[in-house]
Design an enzyme around this catalytic site. Structure first.
Site, PDB file in Angstrom:
ATOM      1  N   GLU A 131      41.901  31.547  33.464  1.00  0.00           N
ATOM      2  CA  GLU A 131      41.003  31.342  32.484  1.00  0.00           C
ATOM      3  C   GLU A 131      39.412  31.163  32.903  1.00  0.00           C
ATOM      4  O   GLU A 131      38.631  32.070  32.184  1.00  0.00           O
ATOM      5  CB  GLU A 131      41.043  30.132  31.792  1.00  0.00           C
ATOM      6  N   HIS A 134      38.452  35.134  32.803  1.00  0.00           N
ATOM      7  CA  HIS A 134      38.074  35.562  31.585  1.00  0.00           C
ATOM      8  C   HIS A 134      36.606  35.507  31.273  1.00  0.00           C
ATOM      9  O   HIS A 134      36.005  36.296  30.583  1.00  0.00           O
ATOM     10  CB  HIS A 134      38.907  34.876  30.543  1.00  0.00           C
TER      11      HIS A 134
HETATM   12 ZN    ZN Z   1      44.389  35.684  30.020  1.00  0.00          ZN
END
Ligand code: ZN
Length: 167
Positions: A131, A134
Site C-alpha cells: 500500500e 501505491h
Molecule cells: Zn495494490
C-alpha cells in the site's frame, strides 16, 4: 460520500505520487470510511487512496485482524527479504511473486492525529509495503524484472480482454 470506484491499470492516476495529508479534517475521516467500504466490497486486504483516484497519503489495511487506517505512513525500519505472491485491486486477476522486506516498522498517524507505530512481519508487513508503494505510484509489476513485468502485463491484458469479450 458516494461509493468509491477502484481504478484499474493503465489508469494514469494510479501512477501518480500522492501528497501528504496536512490536516486531518472531517473530509479525511469520510474519505477513510469510504476507502474501507471500497476495500471490503472488493474483498481486498488493503487499499491506498490513489487507487480510488484520491492523491493523498492514506492507506487502509485489514489482513483479517481488524481495520488499520494510516495517514502519511512511512517505512522507518526494515529487515530481511522474502518473496510472496501478491495481487492488486488495480490489476484484477493477476498474481505475481514480489520480493519485499520480511519485517518493517511503519510509522504514521491515526484519524485523531496521534502517531502510531507498527512492527510488522509476514502478511501485514507485505500489505503495508504494497500500500505504501501505491502512494509513490508504484504497482506490483514495478517490483519485477523487466522480462517478468512484460510477461505479467501480457497475461494481465489477456485475462482481462477475455472478460471484456464476455460482456
Ligand atoms: Zn495494490
Amino acid at each position: 460520500m458516494a461509493k468509491l470506484e477502484i481504478l484499474t491499470y493503465p489508469n494514469p492516476l494510479i501512477r501518480k505520487k500522492s501528497a501528504p495529508v496536512e490536516n486531518i479534517t472531517e473530509e479525511t475521516v469520510k474519505t477513510c470510511a469510504a476507502m474501507a467500504e471500497a476495500m471490503y466490497r472488493a474483498k481486498g486486504v488493503g487499499l491506498a487512496a490513489p487507487q480510488v483516484g484520491i492523491l493523498k497519503k492514506i492507506i487502509a489495511v485489514d489482513i483479517g485482524e481488524g481495520l488499520i487506517t494510516l495517514i502519511n505512513p512511512r517505512i522507518t525500519l526494515f529487515e530481511g527479504d522474502e518473496k510472496g505472491e501478491e495481487g492488486c485491486l488495480c490489476l484484477p486477476k493477476l498474481t505475481v511473486d514480489v520480493k519485499r522486506h520480511a519485517k518493517v516498522q511503519v510509522k504514521g498517524y491515526d484519524l485523531k492525529g496521534t502517531e502510531v507505530i507498527f512492527d510488522a512481519e509476514e502478511l501485514l508487513a507485505r500489505a503495508l509495503q504494497h500500500e505504501i508503494d501505491h502512494l509513490d505510484g508504484l504497482l506490483i509489476i514495478d517490483r519485477l524484472s523487466r522480462l517478468k513485468r512484460d510477461l505479467a502485463l501480457r497475461k494481465y491484458r489477456k485475462l482481462n480482454a477475455e472478460e471484456k469479450d464476455k460482456d
